[in-house]
Write a protein that holds these residues in place. Structure first.
Motif, short mmCIF file in Angstrom:
data_model
loop_
_atom_site.label_atom_id
_atom_site.label_comp_id
_atom_site.label_asym_id
_atom_site.label_seq_id
_atom_site.Cartn_x
_atom_site.Cartn_y
_atom_site.Cartn_z
N UNK A 50 14.36 41.66 -0.64
CA UNK A 50 13.74 42.12 -1.89
C UNK A 50 13.25 43.54 -1.68
N UNK A 51 13.69 44.45 -2.52
CA UNK A 51 13.24 45.83 -2.36
C UNK A 51 11.89 46.02 -3.06
N UNK A 93 9.38 53.42 -1.15
CA UNK A 93 10.65 53.15 -1.83
C UNK A 93 11.69 52.55 -0.90
N UNK A 94 11.49 52.67 0.41
CA UNK A 94 12.43 52.08 1.35
C UNK A 94 11.90 50.78 1.97
N UNK A 95 10.80 50.26 1.43
CA UNK A 95 10.27 48.99 1.91
C UNK A 95 11.23 47.85 1.58
N UNK A 137 3.07 49.26 3.25
CA UNK A 137 4.33 48.75 3.79
C UNK A 137 5.44 49.77 3.65
N UNK A 138 5.90 50.28 4.78
CA UNK A 138 7.06 51.16 4.85
C UNK A 138 8.12 50.44 5.67
N UNK A 139 9.34 50.35 5.18
CA UNK A 139 10.40 49.69 5.93
C UNK A 139 10.27 48.19 5.87
#
Length: 279
Positions: free
Chosen positions: A181-182, A139-141, A117-119
Motif C-alpha cells: 500500500x503506497x 511519497x515513497x513510503x 514513515x519514509x520507505x
C-alpha cells in the motif's frame, strides 16, 4: 544549536525542546525489528516518559526505511536451533509478549506520538507505525502487512489497531492479501494523516509536533487515553470517565489561562486554524 544525541545500540534519541525524536539506526538492514531495537525502545520510553519537558514523541527510521519488519534471518536461525528455549511455540509466545512490554507503553504514552514513515513499513514495522497517534508518510513510503507472505499471523497489535482505523472489511483485504500500500492509498484508507516529499518529511513531522506542543498537556493526555478505550467501553462508563477527566482538566493552569484569555477578548493560545507566523 543542535540538540544532543543519546545513542542506544540500534537507535538514537534527540530531544529538542519539547519534541523528542527517536530514530532507528540500522539502515543496512532497512531498520528491521531486531531484539536489540526492542530493548532500545523499552529504554527510550522509560527515559521519555519521565521527562515532563517533552510534549511530543516522533519515531522514525534512517537511510530511506522506517522499519522493514521482523528480522527474518534471525527467525531462520532460530528455526534451525534445537533448543526449545529459542525454538518452540512457547518461545515465540514469550518473545511476542515481551514486545508488548514496550508496545503498550508506547500506545499509552501521555503525549502525542507521531510516526514519520519514509520507505518501508512492513510487517512489524507497519504494526509499530499504527501504535502512533499520527502517521505522516513520504511519497515513497510503502506499507505492507507482509505476515501472510511468511505464513504468519499479523502481530504488534495490528489485529487490534488496523480494523479500528480502516474498518473490518478493509483490514481483511490488507492483511489477507499482504499487498503493498503506497502513501496515497494509506491516506485514502485513513491510517496516514499526511503525505510529504521525502526531503521535507522529518521537518514537516517536527512542525506538526511543535503545533501540538501548544495544546494542553493534561487534557490531551486524558483525551488520548479515553479515545484508546472508546471501542471497548459502554456509553454510561465513557460518560462517567469523561466527567472525571473534565474535573481534572478544568483545574489545570492551562484551563485557567485559556478561560482568562477568552474573558479578556484575547485569542486562544492553541488555535490550529490560525496561520503560522513566518520565522
Amino acid at each position: 544549536m543542535t540538540a544532543p544525541l543519546i545513542e542506544f545500540q540500534e537507535a538514537a534519541l534527540r530531544i529538542d525542546g519539547p519534541v523528542a525524536e527517536f530514530s532507528h539506526q540500522r539502515p543496512q538492514s532497512r531498520n528491521a525489528m531486531s531484539m536489540v531495537l526492542r530493548d532500545d525502545y523499552e529504554r527510550m520510553l522509560d527515559h521519555v516518559s519521565r521527562r515532563r519537558d517533552v510534549r511530543v514523541l516522533i519515531i522514525t527510521g534512517s537511510g530511506g526505511s522506517f522499519c522493514a519488519g521482523g528480522d527474518v534471518k534471525g527467525m531462520n536461525e532460530r528455526l534451525q536451533n534445537p533448543d526449545p528455549e529459542l525454538n518452540s511455540p512457547d518461545a515465540v509466545r514469550r518473545r511476542l509478549q515481551d514486545s508488548h512490554r514496550w508496545l503498550t507503553p508506547l500506545r499509552e504514552l501521555d503525549m502525542p506520538v507521531i510516526a514519520s514513515v519514509d520507505g518501508a513499513a512492513y510487517g512489524a514495522g507497519f504494526g509499530l507505525a499504527l501504535q502512533a497517534d499520527f502517521v505522516i508518510a513520504s511519497t515513497r513510503a510503502a506499507f505492507c502487512m507482509s505476515f501472510a507472505r511468511m505464513g504468519a499471523v499479523p502481530d504488534y497489535g495490528a489485529l487490534y489497531t488496523l480494523p479500528r482505523l480502516i474498518g473490518l472489511a478493509r483490514a481483511k483485504d490488507v492483511m489477507l492479501t499482504a499487498r503493498r500500500i503506497d502513501a496515497a492509498e494509506g491516506q485514502a484508507l485513513g491510517f496516514v494523516h499526511a503525505v510529504h516529499a521525502p526531503e521535507v518529511l522529518l521537518a514537516q513531522a517536527h512542525a506538526f509536533a511543535r503545533k501540538l506542543c501548544d495544546g494542553p498537556r493534561e487534557a490531551a493526555a486524558m483525551t488520548k487515553n479515553l479515545l484508546n478505550k472508546t471501542f471497548e467501553t459502554d456509553y454510561a462508563t465513557m460518560c462517567s470517565l469523561e466527567a472525571y477527566a473534565q474535573g481534572i482538566a478544568m483545574h489545570t493552569p492551562y484551563h485557567a489561562t485559556a478561560a482568562a484569555r477568552f474573558s479578556q477578548g484575547q485569542p486562544s493560545a492553541y488555535d490550529w486554524d490560525r496561520p503560522a507566523v513566518p520565522s
